[in-house]
Design a protein around this motif. Structure first.
Motif, PDB file in Angstrom:
ATOM      1  N   SER A  33       1.048  -4.322  14.538  1.00 20.90           N
ATOM      2  CA  SER A  33       1.904  -4.455  13.355  1.00 20.90           C
ATOM      3  C   SER A  33       1.527  -5.683  12.537  1.00 20.90           C
ATOM      4  O   SER A  33       1.455  -5.621  11.305  1.00 20.90           O
ATOM      5  CB  SER A  33       3.376  -4.532  13.773  1.00 20.90           C
ATOM      6  N   ASN A  34       1.276  -6.791  13.213  1.00 17.83           N
ATOM      7  CA  ASN A  34       0.900  -8.022  12.507  1.00 17.83           C
ATOM      8  C   ASN A  34      -0.414  -7.850  11.752  1.00 17.83           C
ATOM      9  O   ASN A  34      -0.555  -8.330  10.619  1.00 17.83           O
ATOM     10  CB  ASN A  34       0.801  -9.195  13.478  1.00 17.83           C
ATOM     11  N   SER A  36      -1.633  -5.088  10.498  1.00 15.48           N
ATOM     12  CA  SER A  36      -1.343  -4.288   9.313  1.00 15.48           C
ATOM     13  C   SER A  36      -0.620  -5.125   8.261  1.00 15.48           C
ATOM     14  O   SER A  36      -0.980  -5.094   7.079  1.00 15.48           O
ATOM     15  CB  SER A  36      -0.499  -3.069   9.689  1.00 15.48           C
ATOM     16  N   ASN A  37       0.378  -5.861   8.667  1.00 13.58           N
ATOM     17  CA  ASN A  37       1.138  -6.654   7.709  1.00 13.58           C
ATOM     18  C   ASN A  37       0.276  -7.719   7.045  1.00 13.58           C
ATOM     19  O   ASN A  37       0.465  -8.029   5.863  1.00 13.58           O
ATOM     20  CB  ASN A  37       2.362  -7.265   8.382  1.00 13.58           C
ATOM     21  N   LYS A  40      -1.914  -5.843   4.408  1.00  9.21           N
ATOM     22  CA  LYS A  40      -1.111  -5.251   3.340  1.00  9.21           C
ATOM     23  C   LYS A  40      -1.711  -3.935   2.797  1.00  9.21           C
ATOM     24  O   LYS A  40      -1.956  -3.789   1.606  1.00  9.21           O
ATOM     25  CB  LYS A  40      -0.913  -6.254   2.207  1.00  9.21           C
ATOM     26  N   LYS A  66      11.075   4.364   8.804  1.00 10.11           N
ATOM     27  CA  LYS A  66      11.683   3.873   7.572  1.00 10.11           C
ATOM     28  C   LYS A  66      11.732   4.973   6.519  1.00 10.11           C
ATOM     29  O   LYS A  66      10.839   5.824   6.441  1.00 10.11           O
ATOM     30  CB  LYS A  66      10.910   2.665   7.060  1.00 10.11           C
ATOM     31  N   SER A  69       8.846   6.020   4.410  1.00  8.27           N
ATOM     32  CA  SER A  69       7.732   6.689   5.094  1.00  8.27           C
ATOM     33  C   SER A  69       7.949   8.196   5.249  1.00  8.27           C
ATOM     34  O   SER A  69       7.039   8.907   5.670  1.00  8.27           O
ATOM     35  CB  SER A  69       7.522   6.069   6.480  1.00  8.27           C
ATOM     36  N   HIS A 104       7.924  -1.883  12.731  1.00  4.78           N
ATOM     37  CA  HIS A 104       7.592  -3.271  12.394  1.00  4.78           C
ATOM     38  C   HIS A 104       6.431  -3.401  11.414  1.00  4.78           C
ATOM     39  O   HIS A 104       5.947  -4.509  11.178  1.00  4.78           O
ATOM     40  CB  HIS A 104       7.285  -4.054  13.682  1.00  4.78           C
ATOM     41  N   THR A 105       5.988  -2.312  10.852  1.00  2.00           N
ATOM     42  CA  THR A 105       4.918  -2.336   9.863  1.00  2.00           C
ATOM     43  C   THR A 105       5.538  -2.212   8.485  1.00  2.00           C
ATOM     44  O   THR A 105       6.401  -1.367   8.257  1.00  2.00           O
ATOM     45  CB  THR A 105       3.926  -1.184  10.135  1.00  2.00           C
ATOM     46  N   GLU A 106       5.101  -3.083   7.566  1.00  2.00           N
ATOM     47  CA  GLU A 106       5.703  -3.124   6.232  1.00  2.00           C
ATOM     48  C   GLU A 106       5.282  -1.952   5.350  1.00  2.00           C
ATOM     49  O   GLU A 106       6.073  -1.460   4.555  1.00  2.00           O
ATOM     50  CB  GLU A 106       5.361  -4.456   5.556  1.00  2.00           C
ATOM     51  N   ALA A 107       4.052  -1.502   5.472  1.00  4.12           N
ATOM     52  CA  ALA A 107       3.566  -0.375   4.666  1.00  4.12           C
ATOM     53  C   ALA A 107       4.245   0.917   5.126  1.00  4.12           C
ATOM     54  O   ALA A 107       4.734   0.990   6.260  1.00  4.12           O
ATOM     55  CB  ALA A 107       2.052  -0.243   4.836  1.00  4.12           C
TER      56      ALA A 107
END
Length: 151
Positions: A33-34, A36-37, A40, A66, A69, A104-107
C-alpha cells in the motif's frame, strides 16, 4: 506470471506501470500500500489465485472496498464476464471486501481472484499459459477501458 503479462500488455498500450514485485518474494501488505501511495498511480490492481478448504469452490471474483473503486471493479469484472463461459467457471461477482491493500491504497483499488487453486479442475486450467494470457488480457482491457472512461 499473470501480473507480468498485464504489465507487458499495458506497456504496449502506452500505459505507465509500477510493479510492487518483480520476483516471487513476499512484500508486506503495508509495504504494498505504501509503495502505491508513494507512486500515486491512477489505479491499483492486486492479482490473486483464490483458495478454499472446499475443493469444489471455483470461479472469479473482483473485490473493491472504497466507493470510488466500484466502477473500476465493475469494468474489470465485465471483462472477466466475457470469458466465464469459455473458461467453464463461475461468475462470483463484484464484492465489497475490506482487504488490507484495497482499503489502505489511495488510488481506486481492486483485488482480482482469477480462480481457485484449491479446485483441482480449475487449477489445471489456471496453470495453462493460454488461460493466463486470457486472464491478463481481461485485466489489461479492463484497466485500459477504465482509464479511458476517466479522461
Amino acid at each position: 506470471k499473470i501480473a507480468k503479462m498485464v504489465e507487458k500488455n499495458l506497456k504496449k498500450k502506452k500505459v505507465k506501470t509500477f510493479m510492487i514485485r518483480d520476483k516471487d518474494i513476499y512484500v508486506t501488505l503495508a509495504d504494498r500500500s505504501n509503495f502505491s501511495n508513494d507512486k500515486k498511480p491512477d489505479v491499483f490492481v492486486s492479482i490473486h489465485v483464490n483458495s478454499s478448504t472446499n475443493e469444489e469452490s471455483f470461479g472469479v471474483e473482483t473485490h473493491y472496498w472504497k466507493d470510488d473503486s466500484l466502477n473500476y471493479a465493475k469494468v474489470i469484472h465485465s471483462e472477466f464476464s466475457k470469458k466465464i463461459k469459455s473458461w467453464k467457471t463461475k461468475d462470483r461477482g463484484v464484492i465489497k471486501s475490506q482487504f488490507y491493500v484495497i482499503n489502505h491504497t489511495e488510488a481506486p483499488a481492486i483485488l482480482c481472484e482469477v480462480g481457485f487453486i484449491s479446485n483441482p479442475s480449475e487449477r489445471n486450467e489456471i496453470i495453462k499459459e493460454k488461460r493466463q494470457e486470457e486472464i491478463a488480457e481481461a485485466i489489461t482491457n479492463g484497466i485500459y477501458n477504465y482509464l479511458k472512461m476517466r479522461k
